[in-house]
Write a protein that holds these residues in place. Structure first.
Motif, short mmCIF file in Angstrom:
data_model
loop_
_atom_site.label_atom_id
_atom_site.label_comp_id
_atom_site.label_asym_id
_atom_site.label_seq_id
_atom_site.Cartn_x
_atom_site.Cartn_y
_atom_site.Cartn_z
N PHE A 1 0.84 -1.19 0.00
CA PHE A 1 0.00 0.00 0.00
C PHE A 1 0.88 1.24 0.00
CE2 PHE A 1 -2.32 -3.39 2.11
CZ PHE A 1 -3.54 -3.36 1.46
N ARG A 2 0.37 2.31 -0.60
CA ARG A 2 1.14 3.55 -0.69
C ARG A 2 0.21 4.75 -0.67
NH1 ARG A 2 0.70 6.04 -5.58
NH2 ARG A 2 -0.09 4.83 -7.35
N ARG A 3 0.80 5.90 -0.38
CA ARG A 3 0.08 7.17 -0.53
C ARG A 3 0.15 7.62 -1.99
NH1 ARG A 3 1.75 11.82 3.42
NH2 ARG A 3 3.85 11.39 2.67
N LEU A 4 -0.63 8.61 -2.32
CA LEU A 4 -0.61 9.15 -3.67
C LEU A 4 0.62 10.02 -3.89
CD1 LEU A 4 -4.34 10.26 -4.07
CD2 LEU A 4 -3.29 8.11 -4.78
N ASN A 5 1.11 10.02 -5.13
CA ASN A 5 2.24 10.88 -5.45
C ASN A 5 1.75 12.28 -5.83
OD1 ASN A 5 1.60 10.87 -8.31
ND2 ASN A 5 2.57 8.86 -8.47
N VAL A 6 2.69 13.17 -6.09
CA VAL A 6 2.36 14.57 -6.37
C VAL A 6 1.47 14.70 -7.60
CG1 VAL A 6 3.32 16.82 -7.02
CG2 VAL A 6 4.45 15.45 -5.25
N ARG A 7 1.83 14.01 -8.67
CA ARG A 7 1.05 14.14 -9.91
C ARG A 7 -0.37 13.63 -9.73
NH1 ARG A 7 1.05 17.74 -13.09
NH2 ARG A 7 3.32 17.60 -13.14
N GLU A 8 -0.52 12.50 -9.04
CA GLU A 8 -1.86 11.97 -8.80
C GLU A 8 -2.72 12.96 -8.03
OE1 GLU A 8 -0.55 7.24 -8.70
OE2 GLU A 8 -0.54 8.45 -6.88
N ARG A 9 -2.13 13.60 -7.03
CA ARG A 9 -2.87 14.60 -6.25
C ARG A 9 -3.25 15.79 -7.13
NH1 ARG A 9 -1.26 14.13 -0.32
NH2 ARG A 9 -0.13 12.16 -0.23
N GLY A 10 -2.29 16.21 -7.98
CA GLY A 10 -2.56 17.35 -8.85
C GLY A 10 -3.70 17.08 -9.81
N VAL A 11 -3.73 15.88 -10.39
CA VAL A 11 -4.79 15.53 -11.34
C VAL A 11 -6.13 15.41 -10.61
CG1 VAL A 11 -5.61 13.80 -12.98
CG2 VAL A 11 -3.20 14.46 -12.97
N LEU A 12 -6.12 14.83 -9.41
CA LEU A 12 -7.35 14.74 -8.63
C LEU A 12 -7.89 16.13 -8.31
CD1 LEU A 12 -6.57 11.84 -6.13
CD2 LEU A 12 -8.17 11.78 -8.04
N GLN A 13 -6.99 17.10 -8.16
CA GLN A 13 -7.41 18.47 -7.88
C GLN A 13 -7.83 19.20 -9.14
OE1 GLN A 13 -8.66 19.86 -5.36
NE2 GLN A 13 -6.99 20.67 -4.11
N GLY A 14 -7.62 18.56 -10.30
CA GLY A 14 -8.10 19.15 -11.54
C GLY A 14 -7.07 19.91 -12.34
N PHE A 15 -5.77 19.77 -12.00
CA PHE A 15 -4.72 20.44 -12.76
C PHE A 15 -4.24 19.54 -13.89
CE2 PHE A 15 -4.72 22.79 -8.83
CZ PHE A 15 -4.53 24.11 -9.26
N PRO A 16 -3.90 20.11 -15.04
CA PRO A 16 -3.45 19.30 -16.18
C PRO A 16 -2.14 18.57 -15.89
CG PRO A 16 -4.00 21.55 -16.85
CD PRO A 16 -3.97 21.54 -15.37
#
Length: 522
Positions: A271-286
């Motif tokens: 199991f792992r936490r989300l990485n930076v890019r995954e968080r950014g995409v979930l927040q709606g950033f390209p």
């Protein structure tokens, strides 16, 4: 051409919404250097950091064009339930909202909107009717709470939107938005050619930054995350790992590897936490957007504090008075966010703790004695005391009214004639075995194990052993003829949950009070 400014602009969630909508951003105002630099480097601007509270409206807000729209997201920290034990500092937070409304009042835009945490809805309504913001009551035409997931953001993120804009149009757009899930995001970012699930951009995976994952959660971190989400002592149950067939839970600004708020997903080997890019995409950033935080936590913070640009896009579409039948999805916008020609700081990825403080807290429910809604038996310590004082405890009530029943010799002695009869020797069998096996597990020994990074989960193994014994006792003991009034007398309360769980509650009270007496000398 329409012109706008954004106050408390962060990393550019409002500005990106403007770009997607064809609106010209004349100025952005932000105080935090790393967020402001992220904004500048993505949009090629040169906005300086500024304390909005100190803005001189006459000198600092002069523009070559009439401002059509004023938008922004005043800091939510002071209003958050996570700050200062849920109290925050509302009066200080209102200073920013007052300044925001003062600027709206002075610029007289056609439309304006403010975003914040849901709690602000009630605070704002109260203050404009009978508090410090009454002066601005004519400006505030709507106060509502929305879920960004309803507008296609791949995240359940409830936010307050206040302002004066065509709210009927904004609400109508929900029927047009495309629903995106956490699984959609993870799948898209795992492909050799990444197709942005929000905007449709196609980029070779090798060119997508911030995809590096932290090392997997350790066995102990996994256990803490699972228990805090699925068996939290007080709060509602969450899924573990997070479900992929729905928008993610809220991406927060702060979280640790063992946080209840962390979004945790399965990896190939754990199991792992989300990485930076995954968080950014979930927040709606390209996938082309870059985050210029100097540390991993700075990037997490700036993303978690941002307003989803997909949500702001729909707010701007309503300000432009676009009719629902003419509405285009963000992916159909003529604006393409080019990856800026700057290299982001490389972050040191999060790692398991190398050492723990001597006062490390332990508080986890006993397996097979978990009831939810604040009713539980737990093993916990008191790290503020000299001996740390580990013991089993019973709690009932809710987060606003928690009551503790001491599991002491008085409880043990009162129940012994009722529970530990000749038919139920299984109690003493387990108590004697555990007392012998864990005779050295006094409070200081358990605390020593709990703060050690080399203890191989001994404290959780101890807790699980107790839980297994509870299961065995429940399978073997004869308790059905004992009246539920016995439990009600201990708790001094009568309700359905106590009656339905009478047998296991009896086991918990007698068995754990006996162990407190035998192991912890209580």
């Amino acid at each position: 051409m329409s012109y706008a400014i954004d106050l408390y602009s962060g990393i550019g969630g409002w500005t990106l919404g403007m770009k997607l909508s064809g609106i010209t951003n004349l100025a952005s105002f932000e105080w935090w250097n790393e967020a402001n630099q992220t904004h500048n480097l993505n949009f090629g601007t040169n906005h300086r950091e500024i304390n909005i509270r100190e803005i001189n409206i006459e000198k600092d807000l002069t523009f070559d064009h009439k401002i059509d729209f004023v938008v922004g997201s005043p800091p939510c920290t002071q209003f958050s339930f996570a700050n200062k034990g849920g109290n925050g500092d509302i009066q200080d937070g209102l200073v920013d909202i007052y300044k925001f409304l003062e600027i709206v009042e002075a610029l007289k835009p056609k439309y304006w909107a403010m975003e914040n945490v849901p709690r602000v809805a009630g605070i704002l309504e109260k203050e404009i009717n009978e508090g410090s913001l009454q002066r601005f009551k004519p400006l505030v035409k709507t106060i509502m709470t929305v879920d960004a997931a309803d507008y296609g953001v791949p995240q359940n993120r409830k936010r307050m939107i206040a302002g004066d804009f065509p709210i009927e149009l904004f609400v109508a757009y929900k029927t047009r938005a495309k629903r995106t899930t956490l699984g959609d995001v993870l799948h898209a970012l795992s492909q050799d050619v990444v197709i942005d699930p929000n905007y449709g951009y196609q980029v070779p995976k090798a060119e997508v930054t911030e995809l590096e994952n932290e090392v997997n959660l350790t066995e102990e971190e996994t256990r803490i995350n699972r228990d805090s989400k699925t068996y939290h002592p007080v709060y509602n149950k969450m899924s573990f790992p997070d479900k992929l067939d729905r928008p993610s839970r809220t991406v927060t600004a702060t979280c640790t590897r063992v946080s209840r708020e962390s979004i945790v997903v399965e990896s190939e080997s754990g199991f792992r936490r989300l990485n930076v890019r995954e968080r950014g995409v979930l927040q709606g950033f390209p996938i082309t957007y870059q985050f210029y935080g100097r540390t991993l936590n700075a990037k997490f913070k700036m993303i978690g504090n941002a307003v989803p640009p997909i949500l702001t896009y729909y707010i701007f579409q309503s300000m432009l008075e676009v009719q629902p039948q003419d509405l285009k999805l963000p992916s159909a916008s003529s604006y393409y966010h080019e990856k800026p020609p700057f290299k982001s700081f490389k972050s040191n990825l999060g790692l398991p703790a190398k050492k723990y403080p001597a006062s490390r807290k332990f508080q986890f429910s006993v397996p097979n004695l978990r009831y939810g809604s604040g009713v539980r038996f737990e093993l916990s310590n008191n790290p503020k005391s000299k001996k740390q004082d580990w013991s089993f405890k019973f709690y009932h009530g809710n987060s606003k009214n928690i009551k503790e029943i001491p599991l002491n010799a008085e409880v043990k002695n009162a129940l012994a004639p009722i529970v530990n009869t000749s038919r139920n020797t299984v109690f003493n069998d387990h108590i004697d075995q555990l007392s012998e096996r864990y005779k050295d597990y006094h409070s200081s020994k358990l605390q020593e194990l709990w703060i050690s990074t080399y203890s191989d989960n001994e404290v959780f193994n101890f807790l699980d052993h107790i839980g297994n014994c509870v299961r065995d006792i429940l399978n073997q003991a004869e308790l059905s003829d004992i009246e539920s009034s016995v439990v009600e007398a201990i708790v001094n309360e009568k309700n359905r949950k106590l009656e339905e769980n009478k047998d296991s509650l009896l086991v918990g009270f007698y068995f754990l009070s006996s162990l407190n007496n035998k192991i912890f000398d209580q």
